[in-house]
Write an enzyme that holds these catalytic residues in place. Sequence first.
Site, PDB file in Angstrom:
ATOM      1  N   ARG A  83     -16.615  -9.707   0.642  1.00  0.00           N
ATOM      2  CA  ARG A  83     -15.748  -8.615   1.102  1.00  0.00           C
ATOM      3  C   ARG A  83     -15.910  -7.402   0.203  1.00  0.00           C
ATOM      4  O   ARG A  83     -16.370  -7.506  -0.920  1.00  0.00           O
ATOM      5  CB  ARG A  83     -14.264  -9.045   1.060  1.00  0.00           C
ATOM      6  CG  ARG A  83     -13.908 -10.200   1.974  1.00  0.00           C
ATOM      7  CD  ARG A  83     -13.928  -9.804   3.437  1.00  0.00           C
ATOM      8  NE  ARG A  83     -13.537 -10.906   4.300  1.00  0.00           N
ATOM      9  CZ  ARG A  83     -14.348 -11.862   4.740  1.00  0.00           C
ATOM     10  NH1 ARG A  83     -15.634 -11.871   4.395  1.00  0.00           N
ATOM     11  NH2 ARG A  83     -13.908 -12.816   5.534  1.00  0.00           N
ATOM     12  N   ASN A  94      -3.771 -13.990   1.461  1.00  0.00           N
ATOM     13  CA  ASN A  94      -4.914 -13.235   0.935  1.00  0.00           C
ATOM     14  C   ASN A  94      -5.340 -13.754  -0.439  1.00  0.00           C
ATOM     15  O   ASN A  94      -4.564 -14.356  -1.171  1.00  0.00           O
ATOM     16  CB  ASN A  94      -4.576 -11.744   0.866  1.00  0.00           C
ATOM     17  CG  ASN A  94      -4.335 -11.156   2.243  1.00  0.00           C
ATOM     18  OD1 ASN A  94      -3.271 -10.605   2.517  1.00  0.00           O
ATOM     19  ND2 ASN A  94      -5.297 -11.291   3.128  1.00  0.00           N
ATOM     20  N   LYS A 128      -4.288  -2.555  15.778  1.00  0.00           N
ATOM     21  CA  LYS A 128      -4.866  -1.413  15.043  1.00  0.00           C
ATOM     22  C   LYS A 128      -5.799  -0.627  15.987  1.00  0.00           C
ATOM     23  O   LYS A 128      -5.789   0.605  16.017  1.00  0.00           O
ATOM     24  CB  LYS A 128      -5.658  -1.900  13.826  1.00  0.00           C
ATOM     25  CG  LYS A 128      -4.808  -2.539  12.750  1.00  0.00           C
ATOM     26  CD  LYS A 128      -3.966  -1.515  12.014  1.00  0.00           C
ATOM     27  CE  LYS A 128      -3.127  -2.099  10.912  1.00  0.00           C
ATOM     28  NZ  LYS A 128      -2.097  -1.197  10.403  1.00  0.00           N
ATOM     29  N   ILE A 155       0.835  -1.206   0.000  1.00  0.00           N
ATOM     30  CA  ILE A 155       0.000   0.000   0.000  1.00  0.00           C
ATOM     31  C   ILE A 155       0.873   1.261   0.000  1.00  0.00           C
ATOM     32  O   ILE A 155       0.647   2.200  -0.766  1.00  0.00           O
ATOM     33  CB  ILE A 155      -0.969  -0.018   1.205  1.00  0.00           C
ATOM     34  CG1 ILE A 155      -1.909  -1.231   1.067  1.00  0.00           C
ATOM     35  CG2 ILE A 155      -1.772   1.283   1.290  1.00  0.00           C
ATOM     36  CD1 ILE A 155      -2.776  -1.506   2.274  1.00  0.00           C
ATOM     37  N   PHE A 193     -10.717  -1.398   3.798  1.00  0.00           N
ATOM     38  CA  PHE A 193     -11.384  -2.688   3.609  1.00  0.00           C
ATOM     39  C   PHE A 193     -10.390  -3.613   2.885  1.00  0.00           C
ATOM     40  O   PHE A 193      -9.271  -3.730   3.376  1.00  0.00           O
ATOM     41  CB  PHE A 193     -12.783  -2.475   2.986  1.00  0.00           C
ATOM     42  CG  PHE A 193     -13.739  -2.040   4.092  1.00  0.00           C
ATOM     43  CD1 PHE A 193     -13.606  -0.790   4.703  1.00  0.00           C
ATOM     44  CD2 PHE A 193     -14.691  -2.911   4.596  1.00  0.00           C
ATOM     45  CE1 PHE A 193     -14.410  -0.416   5.782  1.00  0.00           C
ATOM     46  CE2 PHE A 193     -15.498  -2.544   5.665  1.00  0.00           C
ATOM     47  CZ  PHE A 193     -15.353  -1.301   6.257  1.00  0.00           C
ATOM     48  N   ASN A 194     -10.719  -4.282   1.807  1.00  0.00           N
ATOM     49  CA  ASN A 194      -9.739  -5.243   1.247  1.00  0.00           C
ATOM     50  C   ASN A 194      -9.030  -4.691   0.010  1.00  0.00           C
ATOM     51  O   ASN A 194      -9.563  -4.790  -1.103  1.00  0.00           O
ATOM     52  CB  ASN A 194     -10.446  -6.550   0.872  1.00  0.00           C
ATOM     53  CG  ASN A 194     -10.830  -7.366   2.090  1.00  0.00           C
ATOM     54  OD1 ASN A 194     -11.501  -6.869   2.992  1.00  0.00           O
ATOM     55  ND2 ASN A 194     -10.401  -8.608   2.136  1.00  0.00           N
ATOM     56  N   TYR A 237      -3.662  -8.968  15.727  1.00  0.00           N
ATOM     57  CA  TYR A 237      -3.370  -7.977  14.691  1.00  0.00           C
ATOM     58  C   TYR A 237      -4.408  -6.849  14.736  1.00  0.00           C
ATOM     59  O   TYR A 237      -4.081  -5.667  14.773  1.00  0.00           O
ATOM     60  CB  TYR A 237      -3.348  -8.644  13.306  1.00  0.00           C
ATOM     61  CG  TYR A 237      -3.624  -7.691  12.177  1.00  0.00           C
ATOM     62  CD1 TYR A 237      -2.667  -6.767  11.778  1.00  0.00           C
ATOM     63  CD2 TYR A 237      -4.859  -7.686  11.511  1.00  0.00           C
ATOM     64  CE1 TYR A 237      -2.930  -5.869  10.760  1.00  0.00           C
ATOM     65  CE2 TYR A 237      -5.134  -6.789  10.495  1.00  0.00           C
ATOM     66  CZ  TYR A 237      -4.169  -5.891  10.123  1.00  0.00           C
ATOM     67  OH  TYR A 237      -4.442  -4.996   9.127  1.00  0.00           O
ATOM     68  N   SER A 273      -7.786  -0.565   9.860  1.00  0.00           N
ATOM     69  CA  SER A 273      -8.380  -1.660   9.087  1.00  0.00           C
ATOM     70  C   SER A 273      -9.831  -1.870   9.492  1.00  0.00           C
ATOM     71  O   SER A 273     -10.222  -1.632  10.642  1.00  0.00           O
ATOM     72  CB  SER A 273      -7.574  -2.924   9.389  1.00  0.00           C
ATOM     73  OG  SER A 273      -8.273  -4.072   9.007  1.00  0.00           O
TER      74      SER A 273
HETATM   75  C1  UD1 Z   1      -7.499 -10.363   5.744  1.00  0.00           C
HETATM   76  C2  UD1 Z   1      -7.317 -10.218   7.201  1.00  0.00           C
HETATM   77  C3  UD1 Z   1      -7.622  -8.797   7.560  1.00  0.00           C
HETATM   78  C4  UD1 Z   1      -6.696  -7.854   6.794  1.00  0.00           C
HETATM   79  C5  UD1 Z   1      -6.926  -8.113   5.304  1.00  0.00           C
HETATM   80  C6  UD1 Z   1      -6.026  -7.291   4.410  1.00  0.00           C
HETATM   81  C7  UD1 Z   1      -7.846 -12.457   8.034  1.00  0.00           C
HETATM   82  C8  UD1 Z   1      -8.804 -13.286   8.843  1.00  0.00           C
HETATM   83  N1  UD1 Z   1      -8.165 -11.163   7.884  1.00  0.00           N
HETATM   84  O1  UD1 Z   1      -8.864 -10.064   5.438  1.00  0.00           O
HETATM   85  O2  UD1 Z   1      -7.482  -8.593   8.935  1.00  0.00           O
HETATM   86  O3  UD1 Z   1      -6.979  -6.517   7.107  1.00  0.00           O
HETATM   87  O4  UD1 Z   1      -6.672  -9.489   5.020  1.00  0.00           O
HETATM   88  O5  UD1 Z   1      -4.709  -7.743   4.441  1.00  0.00           O
HETATM   89  O6  UD1 Z   1      -6.845 -12.944   7.552  1.00  0.00           O
HETATM   90  N2  UD1 Z   1     -10.196 -16.747   0.741  1.00  0.00           N
HETATM   91  C9  UD1 Z   1     -10.297 -17.982   0.144  1.00  0.00           C
HETATM   92  N3  UD1 Z   1      -9.135 -18.640  -0.196  1.00  0.00           N
HETATM   93  C10 UD1 Z   1      -7.901 -18.100   0.012  1.00  0.00           C
HETATM   94  C11 UD1 Z   1      -7.808 -16.824   0.628  1.00  0.00           C
HETATM   95  C12 UD1 Z   1      -8.978 -16.185   0.984  1.00  0.00           C
HETATM   96  O7  UD1 Z   1     -11.403 -18.516  -0.059  1.00  0.00           O
HETATM   97  O8  UD1 Z   1      -6.898 -18.748  -0.307  1.00  0.00           O
HETATM   98  C13 UD1 Z   1     -11.426 -16.016   1.090  1.00  0.00           C
HETATM   99  C14 UD1 Z   1     -11.576 -15.710   2.567  1.00  0.00           C
HETATM  100  O9  UD1 Z   1     -12.225 -16.754   3.245  1.00  0.00           O
HETATM  101  C15 UD1 Z   1     -12.412 -14.410   2.524  1.00  0.00           C
HETATM  102  C16 UD1 Z   1     -11.954 -13.735   1.220  1.00  0.00           C
HETATM  103  O10 UD1 Z   1     -11.379 -14.774   0.432  1.00  0.00           O
HETATM  104  O11 UD1 Z   1     -13.777 -14.710   2.395  1.00  0.00           O
HETATM  105  C17 UD1 Z   1     -10.905 -12.645   1.441  1.00  0.00           C
HETATM  106  O12 UD1 Z   1      -9.834 -13.187   2.194  1.00  0.00           O
HETATM  107  P1  UD1 Z   1      -8.464 -12.375   2.408  1.00  0.00           P
HETATM  108  O13 UD1 Z   1      -7.959 -11.860   1.108  1.00  0.00           O
HETATM  109  O14 UD1 Z   1      -7.552 -13.253   3.196  1.00  0.00           O
HETATM  110  O15 UD1 Z   1      -8.920 -11.111   3.247  1.00  0.00           O
HETATM  111  P2  UD1 Z   1      -9.714 -11.061   4.645  1.00  0.00           P
HETATM  112  O16 UD1 Z   1      -9.733 -12.344   5.319  1.00  0.00           O
HETATM  113  O17 UD1 Z   1     -11.016 -10.396   4.387  1.00  0.00           O
END
Ligand code: UD1
Length: 336
Positions: free
Chosen positions: A230, A198, A152, A12, A177-178, A148, A124
């Site tokens: 998300r 992620n 924040k 970022i 957000f994401n 984590y 976050s």
């Molecule tokens: C994660 C962090 C969050 C952080 C954000 C940005 C967790 C629990 N939360 O958010 O605190 O601020 O990253 O860095 O780690 N997914 C899959 N398969 C994968 C990876 C993810 O199905 O291999 C799904 C997850 O279940 C979720 C969505 O994709 O529904 C987004 O996941 P991710 O990119 O890891 O972000 P967050 O979990 O929302």
Amino acid sequence: MNILLAGGLGYIGSHIAVSLLENGHDVIIADDLSNSKIEVVDSIKKITNKEFKFYNADLKYIEKVEKIFAENKIDGVIHLAGYKAVGESCQQPLMYYENNLITTINLLKCMRKYGVDLILFSSSATVYKASNTMPLTEADELGPCNPYGRTKYFIEEMLKDEVASGSNIRAIILRYFNPIGAHESGLLGDDPNGIPNNLLPYISRVVTGKLEVLSVFGNDYPTPDGTGVRDYIHVVDLADAHLKAIDYMQKNKDIKIDFFNIGTGKGYSVLNIVDAYNKVCGGKVKYKIVARRSGDVAELYANPAKANKILNWHAKYDIEEMCASSYNYENKKDAK
Ligand code: UD1
């Protein structure tokens, strides 16, 4: 303005550096390279055709922070220096508290000492309590559920206390957000070390053949298609929110502290993202459904109305553009 970007070589921070430099600001970047690469310095210079100072510095050490403040005339700080992996924070909470909190304390102490009054903090959406109804507004209840997220949250509290103490410090807290996507040049993007946690970097590595198959964590959530929802935001839009926040603070000197959700307000499921990515890469996203990942929530998306109205900030990019830029970045990286 002359802005210190703490943690400025990360995913970022590097995009913020580009936005600042392209909009007439000067930057000083400090980063300890713990989750970033030194090549990013050249990428930022190549994109912007501008020079800036870089300090390879771990800001947990006050003398390193002090040196940066002593050697530069700083007008404001954007603070992104922190560890950010949720799973790791559960295994090594003290490492997270030590790094994320001490770094902040050091920055604030030096800001006081050198008369720097403006700080933008990268917070976050994870600070909100999971039981809130969507979309989240800034007034919703806070209650992070992992170390984590608590770092924040504690930093937000620390900033509130510092501002309330009557010091000159003014703070803007941006709750991201994401963030996904990459710079259009393909020179900057999300490039985590090891296997990505992620979603987007994982998909990018599947479509370019570095990982075999995406595991979709659960399809039994109470969402339209059962997969997690998300609020994905293009990292370039996110960077722009920082520019707008600086403008806002410069024009409204009476504002001491304010909080903004930075998201698009639209929720997309994991399978929506797979579809969008498939459109830009020609159907190469292989996936399988597996069990839920512990700690995940069904849905998380913003009500960004406050940032839209007060900061005059609006997200411009749609989900396909976000996926296309990630794909472009991953391909360019491979071609190097
Ligand atoms: C994660 C962090 C969050 C952080 C954000 C940005 C967790 C629990 N939360 O958010 O605190 O601020 O990253 O860095 O780690 N997914 C899959 N398969 C994968 C990876 C993810 O199905 O291999 C799904 C997850 O279940 C979720 C969505 O994709 O529904 C987004 O996941 P991710 O990119 O890891 O972000 P967050 O979990 O929302």
